[in-house]
Design a protein around this motif. Structure first.
Motif, short mmCIF file in Angstrom:
data_model
loop_
_atom_site.label_atom_id
_atom_site.label_comp_id
_atom_site.label_asym_id
_atom_site.label_seq_id
_atom_site.Cartn_x
_atom_site.Cartn_y
_atom_site.Cartn_z
N ALA A 8 9.80 -6.62 40.55
CA ALA A 8 9.05 -7.62 41.32
C ALA A 8 7.55 -7.50 41.06
CB ALA A 8 9.34 -7.44 42.81
N LEU A 9 7.03 -6.27 40.99
CA LEU A 9 5.61 -6.09 40.74
C LEU A 9 5.24 -6.54 39.34
CD1 LEU A 9 3.04 -4.96 42.07
CD2 LEU A 9 3.57 -2.76 41.04
N GLU A 10 6.09 -6.24 38.37
CA GLU A 10 5.84 -6.64 37.00
C GLU A 10 5.89 -8.17 36.86
OE1 GLU A 10 7.24 -4.56 32.91
OE2 GLU A 10 8.82 -5.51 34.09
N THR A 11 6.83 -8.79 37.52
CA THR A 11 6.93 -10.25 37.47
C THR A 11 5.74 -10.91 38.15
OG1 THR A 11 9.35 -10.04 37.53
CG2 THR A 11 8.42 -12.21 37.99
N THR A 12 5.26 -10.29 39.24
CA THR A 12 4.08 -10.81 39.93
C THR A 12 2.85 -10.80 39.02
OG1 THR A 12 4.94 -10.03 42.06
CG2 THR A 12 2.60 -10.55 41.94
N GLY A 13 2.68 -9.71 38.27
CA GLY A 13 1.57 -9.64 37.33
C GLY A 13 1.66 -10.72 36.26
N PHE A 14 2.87 -10.97 35.77
CA PHE A 14 3.04 -12.01 34.76
C PHE A 14 2.73 -13.39 35.33
CE2 PHE A 14 5.94 -15.17 32.86
CZ PHE A 14 5.45 -15.17 31.57
N LEU A 15 3.21 -13.68 36.53
CA LEU A 15 2.94 -14.99 37.14
C LEU A 15 1.46 -15.18 37.43
CD1 LEU A 15 5.99 -15.29 39.58
CD2 LEU A 15 5.68 -16.37 37.35
N LEU A 16 0.78 -14.12 37.85
CA LEU A 16 -0.66 -14.22 38.06
C LEU A 16 -1.39 -14.50 36.74
CD1 LEU A 16 -1.36 -11.30 40.57
CD2 LEU A 16 -1.41 -13.75 41.04
N GLY A 17 -0.92 -13.89 35.67
CA GLY A 17 -1.51 -14.17 34.37
C GLY A 17 -1.32 -15.61 33.93
N VAL A 18 -0.13 -16.15 34.17
CA VAL A 18 0.12 -17.56 33.82
C VAL A 18 -0.77 -18.48 34.66
CG1 VAL A 18 1.85 -19.38 33.80
CG2 VAL A 18 2.47 -17.08 33.06
N ALA A 19 -0.87 -18.19 35.96
CA ALA A 19 -1.73 -19.00 36.83
C ALA A 19 -3.19 -18.93 36.39
CB ALA A 19 -1.58 -18.55 38.28
N SER A 20 -3.63 -17.74 35.98
CA SER A 20 -5.02 -17.59 35.53
C SER A 20 -5.28 -18.41 34.28
CB SER A 20 -5.32 -16.11 35.27
OG SER A 20 -4.61 -15.65 34.13
N TRP A 21 -4.31 -18.45 33.36
CA TRP A 21 -4.48 -19.22 32.13
C TRP A 21 -4.61 -20.72 32.44
CZ3 TRP A 21 -1.58 -22.78 29.14
CH2 TRP A 21 -2.01 -22.93 27.82
N LEU A 22 -3.83 -21.20 33.39
CA LEU A 22 -3.92 -22.62 33.77
C LEU A 22 -5.26 -22.92 34.44
CD1 LEU A 22 -0.30 -23.16 35.16
CD2 LEU A 22 -1.20 -23.85 32.94
N ILE A 23 -5.73 -22.02 35.31
CA ILE A 23 -7.00 -22.25 35.99
C ILE A 23 -8.17 -22.18 35.02
CG2 ILE A 23 -8.55 -21.34 37.76
CD1 ILE A 23 -6.11 -20.45 39.33
N ILE A 24 -8.10 -21.25 34.06
CA ILE A 24 -9.17 -21.15 33.06
C ILE A 24 -9.21 -22.43 32.21
CG2 ILE A 24 -9.88 -19.93 30.97
CD1 ILE A 24 -8.81 -17.38 32.27
N GLY A 25 -8.04 -22.97 31.85
CA GLY A 25 -8.02 -24.24 31.13
C GLY A 25 -8.60 -25.37 31.93
N ALA A 26 -8.31 -25.40 33.25
CA ALA A 26 -8.89 -26.43 34.11
C ALA A 26 -10.40 -26.26 34.23
CB ALA A 26 -8.24 -26.39 35.50
N SER A 27 -10.86 -25.00 34.24
CA SER A 27 -12.30 -24.75 34.31
C SER A 27 -13.01 -25.23 33.05
CB SER A 27 -12.54 -23.26 34.51
OG SER A 27 -13.91 -22.94 34.38
N LEU A 28 -12.39 -25.00 31.89
CA LEU A 28 -13.01 -25.43 30.64
C LEU A 28 -13.11 -26.95 30.56
CD1 LEU A 28 -14.16 -24.62 27.90
CD2 LEU A 28 -11.84 -24.66 26.99
N GLY A 29 -12.12 -27.65 31.10
CA GLY A 29 -12.15 -29.11 31.06
C GLY A 29 -12.91 -29.75 32.20
#
Length: 219
Positions: free
Chosen positions: A4-25
């Protein structure tokens, strides 16, 4: 490390990538200030790619930056850091997905999957650090120009794009930190190297008649 902790880290990473893309645009990395007694009919805002002017009716007119080499150094560096961050984030998502315990591909051992997860976590950390440096550097220049009494151009304030970048960087660093916790030492079933082990039976050598005779011959 729990799944569960490992999956949480992965999901946070995916969310961060989407937010960084939104920030760039996002168009509003810095927005013209409305402080003061002068009524401004037009609102100006900029990002890393173009500058826009919006009138009181909400109609915006944007103009792309014409020359890359003519741009200030911090904007060129910010562009590079944001693009590198997105590429690192994409690579880290692919690597981290292969290192999750709930994903079984081939005959990978727990030790191998842990190393793969740690690699993905490090890439997430690098991605977050790139965005953090980019947004902090850009914001520092905006604040410096705002507080400069000899700055004659339009004064700007921090925009939405910067806050999105900081949020995405924080999530990337947090997700990468959780994934790097997958680095744990797996005990091997092989005995430790050495002359003796803890459970090795002791051998008692009894003297024989031949050994007694040889010892008497030397006396």
């Amino acid at each position: 490390m729990s799944t569960a902790l490992e999956t949480t880290g992965f999901l946070l990473g995916v969310a961060s990538w989407l937010i960084i893309g939104a920030s760039l645009g996002n168009d509003r990395w810095k927005v013209s200030t409305v402080s003061g007694n002068v009524i401004i009919s037009n609102r100006q805002y900029e990002n890393l790619w173009h500058s826009c002017s919006e009138n009181s009716n909400g109609v915006a007119d944007c103009r792309d930056f014409e020359s890359l080499l003519a741009l200030p150094g911090h904007i060129q560096a910010s562009r590079a850091l944001m693009i590198i961050s997105l590429l690192l984030g994409l690579a880290s998502m692919i690597v981290s997905l292969l290192g999750l315990k709930c994903i079984h591909i081939g005959s990978s051992t727990d030790e191998t999957k842990g190393k793969i997860a740690v690699t993905g976590g490090v890439l997430f950390l690098l991605s977050g650090l790139c965005v953090m440096v980019c947004c902090s550097w850009y914001a520092a220049r905006v604040v410096q120009d705002f507080n400069n009494p000899f700055y004659g151009a339009i004064r700007f304030e921090l925009g939405t794009g910067l806050f999105l970048g900081w949020g995405g960087a924080a999530l990337a660093i947090l997700g990468g930190g959780l994934l790097t916790c997958a680095c744990r030492r797996i005990k091997s079933d092989k005995p430790k190297a050495g002359y003796y082990t803890a459970n090795q039976p002791k051998t008692i050598y009894a003297p024989t008649a031949k050994s007694e005779a040889e010892s008497r011959a030397y006396v």
